[in-house]
Design an enzyme around this catalytic site. Sequence first.
Site, mmCIF file in Angstrom:
data_model
loop_
_atom_site.group_PDB
_atom_site.id
_atom_site.type_symbol
_atom_site.label_atom_id
_atom_site.label_comp_id
_atom_site.label_asym_id
_atom_site.label_seq_id
_atom_site.Cartn_x
_atom_site.Cartn_y
_atom_site.Cartn_z
ATOM 1 C CB CYS A 130 -1.010 -0.048 1.130
ATOM 2 S SG CYS A 130 -2.464 0.933 0.742
ATOM 3 C CD GLU A 168 -1.497 -6.237 4.956
ATOM 4 O OE1 GLU A 168 -1.200 -6.520 3.781
ATOM 5 O OE2 GLU A 168 -1.689 -5.067 5.336
ATOM 6 C CG HIS A 197 -3.798 -3.559 2.928
ATOM 7 N ND1 HIS A 197 -2.883 -3.109 3.848
ATOM 8 C CD2 HIS A 197 -4.375 -2.457 2.404
ATOM 9 C CE1 HIS A 197 -2.911 -1.789 3.888
ATOM 10 N NE2 HIS A 197 -3.806 -1.362 3.014
HETATM 11 N N1 GLN Z 1 -1.930 6.743 2.744
HETATM 12 C C1 GLN Z 1 -2.060 5.994 1.532
HETATM 13 C C2 GLN Z 1 -3.395 6.235 0.843
HETATM 14 O O1 GLN Z 1 -4.328 6.646 1.466
HETATM 15 C C3 GLN Z 1 -1.809 4.520 1.756
HETATM 16 C C4 GLN Z 1 -2.764 3.866 2.684
HETATM 17 C C5 GLN Z 1 -2.293 2.544 3.224
HETATM 18 O O2 GLN Z 1 -1.092 2.258 3.231
HETATM 19 N N2 GLN Z 1 -3.201 1.738 3.712
HETATM 20 O O3 GLN Z 1 -3.539 5.987 -0.321
#
Ligand code: GLN
Length: 533
Positions: free
Chosen positions: A384, A512, A510
């Site tokens: 992410c 995970e 994600h």
């Molecule tokens: N801050 C980033 C976004 O909002 C990544 C979010 C995250 O890592 N879950 O796109």
Amino acid sequence: MSQNTKYIFVTGGVTSSLGKGIISASLAKLLQARGYTVTIQKLDPYINVDPGTLNPYEHGECYVTDDGAETDLDLGHYERFLNVKTSQANNVTTGRIYQSVIEKERRGEFLGKTVQVIPHITDEIKNRVKILGKTKQYQFVITEIGGTVGDIESLPYIEAVRQLKWELGHDCTVIHLTLLPYLSTSGELKTKPTQHSVKLLLEYGVQPDILVCRAEHAINSDIRRKIALFCNVEVDAVIEALDASTIYEVPVFMEKEKLDVIVLKKLGMAAEGTPQLQKWKEFLDKFHNPKKEVNIGLIGKYVELKDSYKSIAEAFIHAGAVNDCKVKLHWIHSESLTEENVKEKLKDLKGILVAPGFGNRGIEGKIEAIKFARENKVPFFGICLGMQCAVIEFARNVLGLKDAHSREMNPATSNPVIDLLEAQKNISHMGGTMRLGAYPCRLEENTLAYSIYGKKETTERHRHRYEFNNEYLTKFKDAGMKLSGINPEAGLVEVVELNNHPFYIGVQFHPEYKSTVEKPHPLFVAFVKAAIS
Ligand code: GLN
């Protein structure tokens, strides 16, 4: 055998953090291993509508389900133990309960009645519990009540349990999890806090049927009898829960203590045979007897509180076992990394994972870590924000766009390689406004991602606002960054990777969240494998 759904409540006493989630998940595992269908639900007594707006320092990781619910991290344990998906219905907070009662009141659904905690709030709680049973998908619904008995916030929940116990009769049982503190000076386990905690439950009209007692030392039969006598439970309903070296050991501990047997007995069901836990025990065996060890760095900004990256740490445990390897995670604060010290700090790592996150703090350290991994050909995995940082690093240091950034960190950048989608630009609300939940991802052939997944399409869970800015697509491709996973509907970039690097992959989603004991996530398995070799 009755066909009714059976409801099991798990309450907690004496202190918080005794592990109600793990006990609930372990019991669910045992019932599942006896061939039953089970789901687990968490009722959280705080006023936030969901934990999505909570700082990870306050409440650990925010876990995301397929249907896009931002939930308590215990739901992650439920999925990891059971390999069954949870949903919005599996996590309910006081905020959500009140929100729906107030909305009903505004719609005039209470026909002019005074709206009160009892019966309106408690009815809403009861409906949220029973809704899972009504789907007829599950023979057992285990409901974990967050907080500790005696907290003001949890009173309506305990009252709902009292009412449900009365209504459901034999289809309902209550487990109370407590602590037996050990006094080293006298060498004794003390039962008084447990007695008081049960007394408090009794004041609210709830007699627990089973007591699960956390203890640092074995509970002898005298203590079991004493607890049974003072708390009106049978001696075999006093269950010992010793500290375990891993949470995955707890189902085996509970099997030894026959928690499943006593639960089935209380629910008027036969408890023949034993739970089929062979696969689970094979995993434990691999976990306890690794043939090698590998050092992997987790670069993040919430590293003081490991619960903030719970699902990542667990995914490494699953992936390590598959590889017969102990993954030694080194938690590294991204704020502590600079161009000057990055080599020194990361030189002994065999793999570098850059974690998800929000906001500007520590961002440059993450970018330094990625530069180091890219240039020194250390296996790299970005999740992410970690993927977004990989894009920024590449833009700055390979494409030469020196001020490249994410619009989240620098709204004024002239090269917003990570940006908001047009449609999102007017959103001012915080809760639930991200891209949340499962989305499909098309994997391009002849890429690392494709070879890892072994298929052309997958679905993964998201939780972010910002995206790869497709205006830069050609520039990145021409300079050797492969955009190997694309959302087929929106054309958004989901996976980036590099040629001429042993293992370099960044994912916007994600993975995970989807790793379970039974199905370790292929990206983590491949990353650990790359780190070993
Ligand atoms: N801050 C980033 C976004 O909002 C990544 C979010 C995250 O890592 N879950 O796109």
